[in-house]
Design an enzyme around this catalytic site. Structure first.
Site, PDB file in Angstrom:
ATOM      1  N   ASP A 199      34.014  -3.634 -37.463  1.00 36.15           N
ATOM      2  CA  ASP A 199      34.246  -2.991 -38.496  1.00 36.15           C
ATOM      3  C   ASP A 199      32.867  -3.389 -39.653  1.00 36.15           C
ATOM      4  O   ASP A 199      32.275  -2.505 -40.634  1.00 36.15           O
ATOM      5  CB  ASP A 199      35.523  -2.111 -38.764  1.00 36.15           C
ATOM      6  CG  ASP A 199      35.036  -1.717 -40.156  1.00 36.15           C
ATOM      7  OD1 ASP A 199      35.119  -0.531 -39.919  1.00 36.15           O
ATOM      8  OD2 ASP A 199      35.693  -1.786 -41.117  1.00 36.15           O
ATOM      9  N   LYS A 203      29.275  -2.170 -41.122  1.00 33.11           N
ATOM     10  CA  LYS A 203      29.042  -1.728 -43.126  1.00 33.11           C
ATOM     11  C   LYS A 203      28.022  -2.933 -43.355  1.00 33.11           C
ATOM     12  O   LYS A 203      27.069  -2.898 -43.905  1.00 33.11           O
ATOM     13  CB  LYS A 203      30.683  -2.293 -43.593  1.00 33.11           C
ATOM     14  CG  LYS A 203      31.234  -1.194 -43.373  1.00 33.11           C
ATOM     15  CD  LYS A 203      32.994  -1.718 -43.680  1.00 33.11           C
ATOM     16  CE  LYS A 203      33.670  -0.668 -43.796  1.00 33.11           C
ATOM     17  NZ  LYS A 203      35.052  -0.845 -43.589  1.00 33.11           N
TER      18      LYS A 203
HETATM   19  N1  HSE Z   1      39.580  -0.584 -40.886  1.00 36.53           N
HETATM   20  C1  HSE Z   1      38.736  -0.216 -42.485  1.00 36.53           C
HETATM   21  C2  HSE Z   1      39.236  -1.685 -43.554  1.00 36.53           C
HETATM   22  C3  HSE Z   1      39.353   1.009 -43.268  1.00 36.53           C
HETATM   23  O1  HSE Z   1      40.054  -2.094 -42.926  1.00 36.53           O
HETATM   24  O2  HSE Z   1      38.263  -2.182 -44.064  1.00 36.53           O
HETATM   25  C4  HSE Z   1      38.112   1.280 -43.633  1.00 36.53           C
HETATM   26  O3  HSE Z   1      36.870   1.295 -43.244  1.00 36.53           O
END
Ligand code: HSE
Length: 435
Positions: A199, A203
């Site tokens: 994740d 980003k």
């Molecule tokens: N799972 C992600 C986090 C949610 O914990 O930041 C937002 O992108």
């Protein structure tokens, strides 16, 4: 134009949050956008009993929203990659503008989607894809447009930050805190995306593209999660005046772009070292402005909806002349650079090493000799009390080094691990001064 019609695809946490923000703040939004913004169609498999959507049209098939001739802007809030990509391309090819919160979609398929958007003369906006409610895309893309951006570094996964904070403050075990984060609704549907750094890499890929004007290259991002971080390392780091944070770092060096996500030791004196819990923060260093930092909620229904709806307002303002919108990747399409992304072995970093070694004469000098042979300059060494370990007296040797090429450090670690008096793998965590 008196009214702009919105189609929301996906009525989960962010979708319903966006519906609520559009309804609750409709007057402020209309004053900013210059016309009324109404939700005319929702695509969702089901509206939950606690969700109130009045007489808004609801379709079980999200493609009905993308095909609806009334809808001007489609909000893609279904998440995932394949279906979301088909949906966004369908909307774009139907001449609709799109707002998405989907970092995986943009990081992996963004180049193709933006090309399709340019061909169809529509906008694709994605502020909510990075750091939830923090308007960091706008800050980097517009606010820092005067600068050559040198580097950026961010805590861009709230779940990972929550886990490391709880481990540091309460000494809690990794698995227990992850379960807690899932219960509190912070984690991704597949929590490996959070704890393995995927994740955050999505980003970071997006941030690096808009900072340096390079294509989206998720496949080249080095991704290391937090599953190997131990309470022992967190405590030793603390003793030495550092915090371990899961950082995404992108740096524009003379040799190429560094693009990496991994646990990092940072001095406790840095503001970002004190960003705790689920909060996110992104530091961006521009050559004119110097260091800047953006802080706020990186996840959650209303913070993420705040970014989604801000994008809606931006799109409404330019939808009659989309060619005058801010370029999607911050730089003009014909000025995207092919600067290479460096492999992880090519980066330079300082390191924290923890070595389990027998408590006997000469061990420390064997280790430091290997580091010296590799021209690795030592900044600090501490040796912790021996503890009983498999009937042998084993001590922890903690070494902080100055900067060195990763490939050289890997070679040195291999030689240290081969020493007879050293047991197991050397624990290695990169350090960054963020300067
Ligand atoms: N799972 C992600 C986090 C949610 O914990 O930041 C937002 O992108």
């Amino acid at each position: 134009m008196d009214q702009v019609k919105i189609g929301i695809c996906g009525l989960g946490t962010v979708g319903y949050g966006s519906y609520l923000v559009l309804a609750e703040n409709k007057e402020e939004i209309a004053r900013r956008a210059g016309c009324e913004v109404v939700v005319s169609h929702i695509g969702t498999r089901s509206v939950k009993p606690e969700q109130e959507v009045g007489d808004t049209r609801v379709s079980a098939n999200v493609f009905a929203v993308a095909d609806d001739p009334e809808v001007d802007i489609v909000l893609e809030l279904i998440g995932g990659e394949d279906l979301a990509k088909d949906l966004v391309l369908r909307a774009v090819n139907n001449g609709k503008h799109v707002v998405t919160a989907n970092k995986a979609l943009i990081a992996v398929h963004g180049n193709e989607i933006f090309e399709a958007a340019a061909r169809n003369n529509v906008c694709v906006a994605y502020e909510a894809a990075v750091a939830g409610g923090i308007p960091v895309i706008k800050a980097v893309r517009e606010g820092m447009a005067a600068n050559r951006i040198e580097w950026l570094a961010g805590i861009i996964n709230g779940t990972g930050n929550f886990i490391l904070t709880e481990m540091c403050d309460k000494g809690s075990e990794f698995a227990d805190v992850l379960r807690q984060a899932q219960k509190l609704g912070y984690a991704e549907a597949d929590p490996t995306f959070d704890v393995e750094g995927i994740d955050a890499a999505h980003k970071l890929t997006i941030l690096a593209s808009i900072a340096f004007g390079i294509p989206l290259q998720f496949e080249k991002a080095y991704t290391e999660g937090i599953t190997q971080v131990t309470i022992e390392d967190i405590h030793y780091a603390k003793e030495l005046g550092y915090r371990i944070k899961h950082l995404g770092i992108a740096r524009n060096t003379d040799d190429g772009i560094e693009l990496r996500v991994h646990p990092t030791l940072i001095s406790e004196e840095k503001l970002i070292a004190n960003v705790d819990g689920v909060m996110n923060a992104v530091m961006v260093q521009g050559n004119a402005v110097g260091p800047t930092m953006y802080y706020g909620a990186g996840a959650g229904a209303l913070p993420t909806a705040s970014a989604v709806v801000a994008d809606v307002v931006d799109v409404v303002r330019v939808m009659d002349h989309p060619q005058s919108a801010v370029p999607t990747l911050a730089f003009q399409n014909d000025h995207i650079s092919d600067t290479p992304v460096l492999g992880i072995s090519e980066i330079e970093s300082a390191y924290y090493l923890r070595i389990a070694a027998e408590d006997k004469a000469g061990v420390l000098s064997d280790i430091t000799e290997i580091l010296g042979d590799h021209s690795i300059n030592i900044e600090a060494v501490i040796q912790k009390e021996p503890r009983d370990h498999d009937a042998q007296q084993v001590l922890s040797v903690i070494i902080l080094t100055h900067e060195i090429k990763e490939a050289v450090m890997i070679d040195a670690i291999g030689k240290i691990e081969a020493l007879e008096a050293v047991s197991g793998n050397v624990s290695r965590i990169r350090m960054d001064k963020l300067e």
